[in-house]
Design an enzyme around this catalytic site. Structure first.
Site, short mmCIF file in Angstrom:
data_model
loop_
_atom_site.label_atom_id
_atom_site.label_comp_id
_atom_site.label_asym_id
_atom_site.label_seq_id
_atom_site.Cartn_x
_atom_site.Cartn_y
_atom_site.Cartn_z
N LYS A 165 1.53 -3.02 8.77
CA LYS A 165 2.78 -2.28 8.65
C LYS A 165 3.91 -3.12 9.23
CE LYS A 165 4.93 2.05 10.06
NZ LYS A 165 4.75 3.19 10.95
N GLY A 207 8.89 1.53 7.60
CA GLY A 207 8.48 0.20 7.18
C GLY A 207 7.53 0.25 6.00
N GLY A 243 5.99 3.61 4.61
CA GLY A 243 5.98 4.60 5.68
C GLY A 243 7.40 4.93 6.09
N ASP A 279 5.75 13.88 13.06
CA ASP A 279 5.90 13.71 11.61
C ASP A 279 4.57 13.95 10.91
OD1 ASP A 279 7.27 13.33 9.29
OD2 ASP A 279 7.31 11.13 9.43
N LEU A 314 0.83 -1.21 0.00
CA LEU A 314 0.00 0.00 0.00
C LEU A 314 0.86 1.25 0.00
CD1 LEU A 314 -2.72 -0.98 2.62
CD2 LEU A 314 -3.06 -0.67 0.18
N GLY A 315 2.01 1.16 0.62
CA GLY A 315 2.86 2.34 0.66
C GLY A 315 4.06 2.09 1.55
N VAL A 350 3.93 -0.88 4.15
CA VAL A 350 2.55 -1.21 4.54
C VAL A 350 1.92 -2.09 3.46
CG1 VAL A 350 0.35 -0.25 5.25
CG2 VAL A 350 2.43 1.04 5.67
#
Ligand code: NAG
Ligand code: NAG
Ligand code: NAG
Ligand code: NAG
Ligand code: NAG
Ligand code: NAG
Ligand code: NAG
Ligand code: NAG
Length: 709
Positions: A539, A521, A518, A633, A515-516, A523
């Protein structure tokens, strides 16, 4: 078929029968029901008796009716009488019936259950709706044995008189016929108006007296349209008041009625009989002159609701809210006002009141009742300061050298122009528009420097200590014990699932759909059970650096206990050997970055919603958690959007769990270039404000829908 053809003429006959009844006497055995819209009209058609709907519901189960008499030839169809049982409006469900029997008039519900009966001693032979507006039951000798005129509600009609044992009670609002808050009654030979302690029938001190020198016998509304009290010695005494004017009365041309209206004013109205000429009821005269100032009593709200003030405009009372207040029910201006903010003791212990509240000066109105302190001598400045500091205080009035302090709810407010010496100070919350809830939620405390109270601080420290050690213990144990798949046990203070590595591997189909990425890590998308719709985001934290361990725990302990609609929910975790995995709820709309910087930009209103939601999430993290959490963040990549376009703050990997005494913390720089607050580069501690800085950068991005760098 045959039976139907036989039935039709019979039905037509019945219809004719009913029509002929409408303009004549109502015979024994006659009935009308809510279903057939039947009414009993007076011979000339001026008045009608029947059911009137109380709501516009179409569902027959919730539709309600009342039995009433009304003007039937004017567009308003103004109700002049309604049936009551035990001083309360008699309400009837769909299917109810009114019948006339030899025992009298009855109202029965759809199942035949009796709602009301006239309970007469004599035998009734006929009923009649008269042209005066009086519905009567006659016995065999044509004597009236029951009259609606003898059981009045809030209105008197010409030829009607009120006996000493009878009362007029106002309705609740213009459109709600339930028993209301004011009453006209006889007492000690005079006629009085009093507020009632609604919903009971206890009378408060009267606000108007029609002084008949203690000899009133009846209140008469004669057929010419004049109203007076008839005394035992034969005198006729008119109501006294500057607004009770001598009028030219012509009952041939006008209808007249006198109503104790829902705001407490006893008013005589006129309406042209010829309704095409000039429609609508006109106020002829009324008592008291000014209901707003007439009612003055320590109990009750006055003509208007609580926290509102009353002013006479166009011969009617109107209700207004003080600055910073708004109507409780926007459709009912008499329903009272509420502050746009929360004013409560104990809610804001951490912030000094000067930062939360301000005093707004006004000179238009006053609440003469409801003082809880009167301080003297006290300057205007001292008076304001006292109220500002006192969490009980809602308003302060300073006049001369006296200071009156007022508490909620404020009753009997009235408009009045007061002298220069006299100032009303309304305590209002300092508005920070940004934090104001959209649905009128009270705004959370604006950002301010924290001053922690020792008690909660120690409690918090202890709690955190317990939590950290529990988590630590837990992880130590975990090294040895091999976990069964999904077990519902986790760190004791959190409600997290602990997953096995195998089950998560299966759920993500061997970590396939990414999914992406981060900050610490990757995801993946996963599905907890085969075929279920329970989609999650998994994640997987990098497992190289030692520091990750700390992060993992910090993330667990901080998010595990948070719960807010603008924060992504952590469902569970996996901690097996070197594997550190977090399982979150899945957000179908991706990240804010995808939305803002993608092909189609979200509409302005949607973007406003994003900004508000994220701000609320941050307020929660910073101010409403047991110990403040700095995210460190904040950036569009870390804001996820759910299917209803709610923004949710995610990625607490960097969250620094602030212990309560550490309102400042010194650590190495965290965050993402472009969003990092300048204080990270100076040798000073950082506070929750670093998130506010990052939020500001992101806000610019949301407004412009483009990247800052
Ligand atoms: C029903 O609806 C009409 C039209 O909107 C409105 O004028 C009327 O006051 C409503 N009646 C009630 C009892 O709410
Ligand atoms: C009238 O007011 C009463 C009391 O507030 C409420 O219970 C009732 O539902 C209202 N009736 C209508 C028709 O709105
Ligand atoms: C009522 O009227 C009488 C005669 O006009 C007067 O003497 C009396 O004081 C009045 N009472 C009150 C309470 O105003
Ligand atoms: C009604 O009362 C007024 C005085 O208040 C009187 O002048 C008038 O004649 C009365 N009308 C009838 C029909 O009695
Ligand atoms: C007024 O009072 C007198 C005496 O009590 C009585 O005879 C008369 O009928 C009353 N008039 C009305 C209209 O009630
Ligand atoms: C009522 O008004 C209409 C039109 O304005 C007029 O033609 C008629 O004569 C009036 N009737 C009465 C009784 O005043
Ligand atoms: C009654 O008369 C007074 C003084 O003439 C006037 O100010 C007031 O508006 C009148 N009241 C009504 C209801 O017409
Ligand atoms: C209070 O709220 C009302 C309605 O939400 C709004 O119209 C009004 O401007 C607000 N007043 C202040 C002083 O914020």
């Amino acid at each position: 078929m045959a039976s139907l053809t036989l039935l039709l003429p019979a039905l037509i006959c019945l219809q004719f029968h009913l029509l002929s009844l409408a303009v004549a006497d109502v015979n024994i055995g006659s009935r009308i029901s809510t279903d057939d819209n039947g009414v009993w009209r007076s011979p000339s058609g001026h008045f009608a008796f029947g059911f009137r709907a109380l709501n516009n519901n179409t569902d027959p189960n919730t539709k309600l009716f009342m039995v009433a008499i009304w003007y039937d030839m004017i567009p308003d169809r103004t109700v002049v009488w309604s049936l009551k049982t035990d001083n309360k409006l008699a309400t009837a469900a769909a299917g109810s019936q009114v019948r006339i029997t030899s025992a009298g008039l009855t109202l029965a519900g759809p199942e035949g259950n009796s709602i009301w009966e006239s309970n007469l001693a004599s035998v009734v032979s006929v009923g009649s709706m008269l042209d005066t507006g009086n519905f009567v039951l006659l016995n065999g000798n044509s004597e009236m044995v029951w009259q609606s005129f003898e059981n009045p509600t809030d209105t008197l009609l010409p030829t009607q008189s009120l006996q000493p044992e009878a009362t007029l009670t106002s309705r609740l609002t213009d459109t709600n016929y339930t028993t209301g808050r004011f009453q006209l009654y006889f007492k000690d030979g005079n006629v009085l108006l009093s507020p009632l302690s609604w919903p009971s029938s206890l009378r408060y001190t009267s606000y108007y007296v029609l002084n008949a020198s203690a000899s009133a016998s009846t209140l008469v509304f004669n057929e010419s349209g004049d109203i007076y009290v008839n005394t035992t010695n034969g005198a006729m005494i008119q109501p006294q008041g500057s607004q009770w004017n001598i009028s030219d009365l012509d009952p041939e041309v006008n209808y007249y009625r006198a109503t104790l209206d829902f705001a407490g004013v006893f008013t005589q109205y006129s309406h042209p009989r010829n309704n095409t000429a000039q429609p609508g009821w006109r106020i002829m005269r009324y008592v008291p002159d000014n209901i707003c100032t007439a009612i003055s009593y320590e109990y009750g709200s006055g003509s208007c609701g609580y926290n509102s003030y009353c002013a006479m405009e166009n011969q009617r009372p109107t209700c207004k809210c003080p600055y910073g207040y708004s109507m409780l029910d926007p459709s009912n201006q008499f329903g009272g006002c509420q502050p746009n903010f929360t004013l409560a003791c104990g809610a804001d212990v951490q912030t000094p009141p000067e930062e939360l509240y301000e005093m707004h000066a006004s000179q238009d109105f006053n609440f003469p009742e409801g003082d809880y302190e009167r301080i003297q001598p006290y300057s205007k400045q001292e008076c304001q300061q006292f109220c500002l500091q006192d969490c009980m205080c809602a308003m302060a009035v300073s006049g001369g050298d006296t200071c009156w302090l007022k508490r909620f709810p404020l009753g009997n407010g009235r408009q009045e122009t007061v002298s220069d010496q006299h100032v009303v100070y309304i305590k209002t919350r300092v508005t920070r528009d940004f934090y104001t809830g959209v649905n009128g939620e009270p705004s959370p405390a604006p950002d301010s420097k924290k001053e922690f109270v020792l008690g909660p601080l120690i409690g918090s420290l202890v709690l955190n200590g317990i939590l950290v050690s529990t988590v630590a213990l837990f992880f130590l144990k975990k090294q040895k014990v091999n976990r069964v798949s999904k077990a519902a046990s986790g760190p004791s203070e959190t409600n997290l699932y602990s997953f096995t590595y195998e089950s998560l591997k299966k759920a993500t189909q061997n970590f396939q759909e990414e999914l992406g990425r981060g900050s610490y890590g990757i995801v993946y998308k996963g599905q907890l059970e085969e075929g279920s719709c329970h989609v999650v985001a998994v994640k997987r934290l990098d497992r190289l650096v030692d520091e990750r361990e700390k992060e993992f725990r910090s993330e667990l302990s901080s998010i595990g206990r948070t719960c807010h609609k603008n924060l992504v929910r952590l469902i569970g975790f996996c901690d097996e050997g070197m594997n550190r995995i977090l399982v979150y709820e899945f957000m179908s709309n991706g990240s804010l970055a995808d939305m803002l910087f993608g092909q189609s930009k979200p509409r302005w209103s949607v973007r406003v919603g994003f900004a508000m939601g994220i701000a609320r999430g941050l307020v929660y993290l910073h101010e409403e958690c047991e110990s403040p959490i700095i995210h460190c963040d904040i950036k569009p990549q870390n804001i996820l959007i759910d299917e209803y376009l709610n923004p949710k703050i995610s990625d607490f990997g960097l969250a620094k769990l602030l212990l309560s005494d550490q309102s400042r913390t010194t650590t190495m720089i965290r965050g993402t270039r472009g969003y990092v607050a300048p204080e990270w580069f100076k040798n000073v501690g950082v506070t929750v404000k670093v998130d506010v800085y990052s939020f500001g950068v992101m806000l610019l991005e949301i407004i412009c829908s483009r990247k800052v760098c």
